[in-house]
Write a protein that holds these residues in place. Structure first.
Motif, short mmCIF file in Angstrom:
data_model
loop_
_atom_site.label_atom_id
_atom_site.label_comp_id
_atom_site.label_asym_id
_atom_site.label_seq_id
_atom_site.Cartn_x
_atom_site.Cartn_y
_atom_site.Cartn_z
N TYR A 1 0.82 -1.20 0.00
CA TYR A 1 0.00 0.00 0.00
C TYR A 1 0.86 1.26 0.00
CZ TYR A 1 1.02 1.11 4.89
OH TYR A 1 1.65 1.46 6.06
N SER B 1 -6.22 -12.31 13.20
CA SER B 1 -5.46 -11.13 12.80
C SER B 1 -4.94 -10.47 14.06
CB SER B 1 -6.30 -10.16 11.98
OG SER B 1 -7.36 -9.64 12.73
N GLU C 1 5.10 -3.36 7.68
CA GLU C 1 4.35 -2.74 8.77
C GLU C 1 4.34 -3.78 9.90
OE1 GLU C 1 2.81 -1.04 11.45
OE2 GLU C 1 2.70 0.28 9.71
N PHE D 1 0.88 -5.27 11.84
CA PHE D 1 -0.27 -5.91 11.20
C PHE D 1 0.11 -7.30 10.72
CE2 PHE D 1 -2.94 -7.25 7.76
CZ PHE D 1 -4.21 -6.93 8.20
N LEU E 1 1.55 -6.68 5.79
CA LEU E 1 1.30 -5.37 5.20
C LEU E 1 2.64 -4.70 4.91
CD1 LEU E 1 -0.98 -3.42 4.49
CD2 LEU E 1 -0.97 -2.67 6.87
N GLU F 1 4.50 -1.20 3.17
CA GLU F 1 4.29 0.19 2.77
C GLU F 1 5.32 0.65 1.75
OE1 GLU F 1 3.98 4.65 4.76
OE2 GLU F 1 4.82 3.01 5.94
N VAL G 1 -7.18 -3.88 6.89
CA VAL G 1 -6.02 -3.01 6.67
C VAL G 1 -6.44 -1.54 6.70
CG1 VAL G 1 -4.33 -2.27 4.93
CG2 VAL G 1 -4.65 -4.70 5.41
N TYR G 2 -7.53 -1.22 6.02
CA TYR G 2 -7.99 0.17 5.98
C TYR G 2 -8.30 0.67 7.38
CZ TYR G 2 -10.54 4.32 4.53
OH TYR G 2 -10.95 5.61 4.35
N LEU H 1 -5.00 1.17 9.30
CA LEU H 1 -4.21 2.33 8.86
C LEU H 1 -4.88 3.67 9.16
CD1 LEU H 1 -2.89 0.96 5.46
CD2 LEU H 1 -1.56 1.32 7.56
#
Length: 138
Positions: free
Chosen positions: A9, A42, A73, A76, A91, A93, A131-132, A135
């Protein structure tokens, strides 16, 4: 050898615009997820995993990116079960100010917003929602 997937992402440092890399019709690089998969666990507190630095270097090389363009990240992690295997989802970045859109287009990839993920499978949509939330709320 662990069975890992990586959601890549880009979050713009000023606008906080969040984009995900879709490549080969998946946001779970590089092999996607089996359609019958489900998220079974998770964590937003991190997980100790070995070999992730090597995996990041491999992803950078595969996407023809400079070293240091990507970073894991650490807070996560998700576990996905399928009929055949358990898959760890991490995740990653992009550290650049702007996403490398042109470079990803050369690989037939595209950065997409969450709303553009409607064509993804249900498991990938569930992961993107996790994830959204992580973040944007974190």
């Amino acid at each position: 050898m662990p069975n890992n997937r990586f959601i890549l992402y880009h979050k713009h440092p000023t606008s906080a615009k969040l984009l995900f890399l879709r490549l080969n019709n998946t946001v779970c690089q590089f092999d996607g997820l089996p359609s019958e998969s489900q998220v079974v666990e998770s964590s937003l507190e991190g997980v100790v995993a070995t070999g992730l630095d090597e995996a990041i270097a491999h992803i950078e090389q595969k996407l023809t990116l400079s070293a240091g363009t990507l970073k894991i990240e650490p807070e996560f992690w998700a576990k996905v079960d399928s009929v055949a295997d358990t898959i760890n989802v991490y995740l990653v970045e992009f550290t650049t100010t702007d996403p490398p859109g042109e470079k990803m287009e050369e690989l037939e990839g595209k950065f997409i917003a969450l709303a553009e993920g409607r064509r993804l499978g249900p498991i990938e949509l569930e992961l993107l929602r996790l994830v959204y939330s992580f973040l944007m709320d974190g």
